[in-house]
Design an enzyme around this catalytic site. Sequence first.
Site, mmCIF file in Angstrom:
data_model
loop_
_atom_site.group_PDB
_atom_site.id
_atom_site.type_symbol
_atom_site.label_atom_id
_atom_site.label_comp_id
_atom_site.label_asym_id
_atom_site.label_seq_id
_atom_site.Cartn_x
_atom_site.Cartn_y
_atom_site.Cartn_z
ATOM 1 N N ARG A 110 -83.966 -42.419 7.192
ATOM 2 C CA ARG A 110 -85.045 -41.430 7.113
ATOM 3 C C ARG A 110 -85.153 -40.826 5.719
ATOM 4 O O ARG A 110 -86.223 -40.360 5.334
ATOM 5 C CB ARG A 110 -84.804 -40.293 8.121
ATOM 6 N N ASP A 126 -91.618 -19.832 13.094
ATOM 7 C CA ASP A 126 -92.382 -18.592 13.283
ATOM 8 C C ASP A 126 -92.976 -18.071 11.975
ATOM 9 O O ASP A 126 -94.061 -17.483 11.981
ATOM 10 C CB ASP A 126 -91.508 -17.509 13.940
ATOM 11 N N LEU A 127 -92.293 -18.299 10.831
ATOM 12 C CA LEU A 127 -92.835 -17.829 9.549
ATOM 13 C C LEU A 127 -94.122 -18.574 9.190
ATOM 14 O O LEU A 127 -95.050 -17.990 8.637
ATOM 15 C CB LEU A 127 -91.811 -18.010 8.435
ATOM 16 N N ARG A 142 -84.163 -23.925 13.958
ATOM 17 C CA ARG A 142 -85.030 -24.062 12.780
ATOM 18 C C ARG A 142 -86.442 -23.623 13.177
ATOM 19 O O ARG A 142 -87.357 -24.425 13.265
ATOM 20 C CB ARG A 142 -85.034 -25.514 12.292
ATOM 21 N N PRO A 143 -86.615 -22.331 13.444
ATOM 22 C CA PRO A 143 -87.907 -21.868 13.967
ATOM 23 C C PRO A 143 -89.014 -21.994 12.931
ATOM 24 O O PRO A 143 -88.765 -21.972 11.725
ATOM 25 C CB PRO A 143 -87.629 -20.398 14.305
ATOM 26 N N ASP A 159 -78.191 -29.419 1.585
ATOM 27 C CA ASP A 159 -78.205 -30.863 1.831
ATOM 28 C C ASP A 159 -77.085 -31.604 1.107
ATOM 29 O O ASP A 159 -76.849 -32.781 1.388
ATOM 30 C CB ASP A 159 -79.552 -31.457 1.394
ATOM 31 N N CYS A 167 -83.853 -33.921 12.219
ATOM 32 C CA CYS A 167 -82.421 -33.690 12.442
ATOM 33 C C CYS A 167 -82.190 -32.333 13.088
ATOM 34 O O CYS A 167 -82.835 -31.347 12.718
ATOM 35 C CB CYS A 167 -81.657 -33.729 11.112
ATOM 36 N N LYS A 179 -87.648 -37.332 -1.449
ATOM 37 C CA LYS A 179 -88.017 -37.361 -0.028
ATOM 38 C C LYS A 179 -88.644 -36.051 0.415
ATOM 39 O O LYS A 179 -89.697 -36.032 1.063
ATOM 40 C CB LYS A 179 -86.767 -37.662 0.812
ATOM 41 N N ASN A 180 -88.046 -34.923 0.031
ATOM 42 C CA ASN A 180 -88.543 -33.625 0.504
ATOM 43 C C ASN A 180 -89.876 -33.240 -0.123
ATOM 44 O O ASN A 180 -90.590 -32.383 0.410
ATOM 45 C CB ASN A 180 -87.497 -32.535 0.260
#
Length: 420
Positions: free
Chosen positions: A398, A126-127, A123-124, A306, A118, A23-24
């Site tokens: 999902r 910015d990077l 969970r920014p 996970d 989720c 999935k990822n």
Amino acid sequence: MEEVFKIEGGHQLNGEVRISGAKNATVALIPASILASGPVTICGVPDIADVESLSTLLEELNVAVVHKDRGHLIIDPTEMINRPLEHPAVTKLRASYYFMGALLGKYKHVKIKMSGGCYLGPRPIDLHLKGFEALGAKVDYQKGCYTIEAEELIGTKIFLDISSVGATINIMMAAVYAKGRTTIENAAKEPEIIDVATLLNKMGAHIRGAGTNVITIDGVDYLSGCFHEIIPDRIEAGTFIIMAAAAAKEMKITNIIPQHLESLLSKLQEMGVDMEVDVDSVLIRGGGKLQGVDIKTLPYPGFATDLQQPLSALLTQAEGKSTIRETIYPERFKHCIELQRMGADISVGQGSCTIEGITPLYGDRVTATDLRCGASLVVAGLLAEGVTEIHEIYHIERGYDDLDGKLRALGANIWRETVE
């Protein structure tokens, strides 16, 4: 009205289960495919809700999407139009942000809503944005939408403060058409990054070092279509391995890459799980005594964040005290409240939890607050006395391809029901 999972616990699992494509990896490979100038065929695509959402976004961009049998997905960006991505599907999954890197790389301009997915605490992105700016882009955020554009993208050296999977992949996609060489230092090393780099290289990109902490990308002028098979899903594999340890008499999990699961397998061996690891499978024999262990989640190749949630349910059946320290998403303990409803003896601290075992579990009405919380509750439901009713199963759908169907084939008593 809502569809729920109901699980009657106490039924032993037996047989063999084949793991689906990752999935990822899938949710990054699909946006990456639009960087090509011709059709891309991806094999092994799991049948999950996130793929439907990404397909909807591709259609918004006038990209042809054809779903074939056996998980073949053909993506043809030949007639693609770079439109703003403001469709509600953007907010259904976190990985919609991969269209930022892909569209910026291809068109030097992208407008997209804030992504969803989720909630696991802050969970920014910015990077990701700093990486785009380092390549020469300007970022503007107004009314819930990001606009990112550049006259041209120039290769440069980028150091990630945190080895973020999403930022590594997004910058890699933006850099494939940049002029000159881009170097990503402190890059994430997850197998899914290697899979995306493999796809891009098949298309004609020049990417080296994927899977290490330094990735170099030499920009190219053209990428062609290709054929690519997705790696197996290490998180789905880990979830079924945990389920086997919890509830199986004898169960074989196939289509896995054991190297991707070393941190989990070593912990299960420490717990006392009886297993035989082969080249692409693992055989689990359940029923033995389990011992509590201490877990600390870390970026790959450390213990996967996970998998700490599904493992929490199994640890309720291990003798003694177990502790889980979460270093990736310190707020990722909502599943503990749901497990407490089922009788688990769990105390939650700052970025950690303590589980006392052995504790009997009892069926109850619980809620899948996120994807892996849902997996944890399925493990608990298999162990529990009576019937467990899991709500908000769209989270589970999902990320897991036909989870209930695979479990029924193994002997679990799990079914769907519509309730008010």
